[in-house]
Scaffold this active site. Structure first.
Site, short mmCIF file in Angstrom:
data_model
loop_
_atom_site.label_atom_id
_atom_site.label_comp_id
_atom_site.label_asym_id
_atom_site.label_seq_id
_atom_site.Cartn_x
_atom_site.Cartn_y
_atom_site.Cartn_z
N ASP A 102 0.83 -1.21 0.00
CA ASP A 102 0.00 0.00 0.00
C ASP A 102 0.86 1.27 0.00
OD1 ASP A 102 0.84 -0.14 2.61
OD2 ASP A 102 -1.17 0.02 3.50
N SER A 103 2.20 1.09 0.04
CA SER A 103 3.10 2.25 -0.16
C SER A 103 2.85 2.87 -1.53
CB SER A 103 4.56 1.84 -0.03
OG SER A 103 4.89 0.83 -0.97
N LYS A 142 -0.96 -9.25 3.00
CA LYS A 142 -0.18 -8.75 4.14
C LYS A 142 -1.05 -7.75 4.88
CE LYS A 142 3.47 -5.78 3.71
NZ LYS A 142 2.97 -4.60 4.44
N GLU A 172 -1.19 -5.24 8.75
CA GLU A 172 -0.36 -4.67 9.81
C GLU A 172 -0.94 -4.92 11.20
OE1 GLU A 172 0.20 -0.49 8.98
OE2 GLU A 172 1.03 -0.88 6.98
N GLU A 223 9.58 -3.76 10.25
CA GLU A 223 10.01 -2.50 9.64
C GLU A 223 10.56 -1.53 10.69
OE1 GLU A 223 7.18 -0.81 6.90
OE2 GLU A 223 8.35 1.03 6.64
O1 KIV Z 1 3.60 -1.09 1.49
C1 KIV Z 1 4.78 -1.48 1.41
O2 KIV Z 1 5.49 -1.25 0.42
C2 KIV Z 1 5.31 -2.25 2.53
C3 KIV Z 1 6.78 -2.54 2.55
C4 KIV Z 1 7.54 -1.35 3.01
C5 KIV Z 1 7.07 -3.71 3.40
O3 KIV Z 1 4.57 -2.60 3.39
#
Ligand code: KIV
Length: 280
Positions: free
Chosen positions: A42-43, A125, A127, A194
């Site tokens: 989500d980055s 993934k 959090e 992280e």
């Molecule tokens: O969203 C993302 O790119 C991430 C990575 C930094 C692990 O969660």
């Protein structure tokens, strides 16, 4: 490769690499470079969509980008097949965005299910490891959805935690260790850590059975993950723990400038002075 195979990679002591992708083009580059895993993180809200945080990106937007990355990996696989090389395709994982898994277990399961049904991701993934999050992960895993955990700096909690290094004191470190153990116990196939102290990440990599994939967590993790746009020097705000490998933005601008000037007819050395505009 399947998510469960990563545990074997850890047991064999083979380091795992994960890179982010946001479309077909970036997924092909990352696969060609040899990453074991492609993360549609989500980055992309910040690196690709121009938001200030990861919070605004929606599940539909994540699905849109994940499908594009999946098509890129399909094209890459086909290219491998045509060239007679049988390099394994990377494992595609997609982030569940903010509020897609925090509003109840049914909604969370449906969101994760959409990622597997509508995009070709092999896992999600998410959090944190609060009790509600653990319950949601448990439900997903028991429904056949592979889950990658994420602790330490969790950007979806930026308004509580900021972007600073996490687990800086013994109490926070102990809490993070307990959370990591719980994520393993509910069936996560791996854990992203992280921006935490390297010693803590080393300890967890040693103690957990599942692979620990670090970013800003030292070199001794079972694997490393990076945001591809950061590594390529395409983003304007690089996190301190992810320096660029090249000045991608500068190189691209320079190449495009050269192309643009090649399209312009050569200008005379001295331009004739334009006559003054007549008064209307
Ligand atoms: O969203 C993302 O790119 C991430 C990575 C930094 C692990 O969660």
């Amino acid at each position: 490769m399947r998510p469960a195979d990563l545990i074997v990679r850890k047991q064999e002591g083979l380091p795992i690499t994960m890179l982010t992708a946001w479309d077909a083009l970036s997924a092909i580059v990352v696969a060609e470079a040899g990453a074991d895993m492609v993360l549609v993180g989500d980055s992309l809200a910040m690196t690709v969509l121009g938001y200030g945080t990861t919070l605004p990106v929606t599940l539909d937007e994540m699905l849109h980008h994940c499908r594009a990355a999946g098509r890129g990996l399909d094209a890459w696989r086909e290219e491998q097949w045509r060239c007679g090389t049988d390099r394994p395709a990377p494992l595609l994982i997609c982030d569940l965005p903010f509020l897609s898994y925090q509003c109840g277990a049914d909604e969370a399961l449906a969101a994760a299910g959409r990622v597997l049904k509508e995009a070709p991701a092999a896992g999600v993934k998410l959090e944190g490891a609060e009790p509600e999050t653990l319950a949601v992960i448990d439900r997903m895993v028991r429904s056949g959805i592979p889950v990658l955990g994420h602790l330490g700096l969790t950007p979806q909690s930026v308004h509580q935690l900021g972007y600073r290094r996490q687990a800086r004191d013994p109490i926070a470190q102990d809490r993070l260790c307990r959370q990591a153990e719980r994520l393993e116990a509910v069936g996560c196939f791996g854990l992203v850590l992280e921006h935490i102290p390297a010693e803590l990440a080393t300890e967890l990599s040693r103690d957990l059975r599942i692979p620990v994939i670090g970013i800003g967590a030292g070199e001794a993790c079972d694997g490393q993950v990076r945001v591809t746009a950061d590594l390529l020097g395409l983003t304007s705000r690089q996190p301190p723990f992810s320096p660029p490998l090249l000045d991608g933005r500068g190189l691209a601008v320079q190449a495009l400038r050269q192309w643009i000037s090649a399209q312009r007819p050569p200008q005379p050395a001295t331009r004739p002075v334009a006559p003054a505009a007549p008064h209307c």
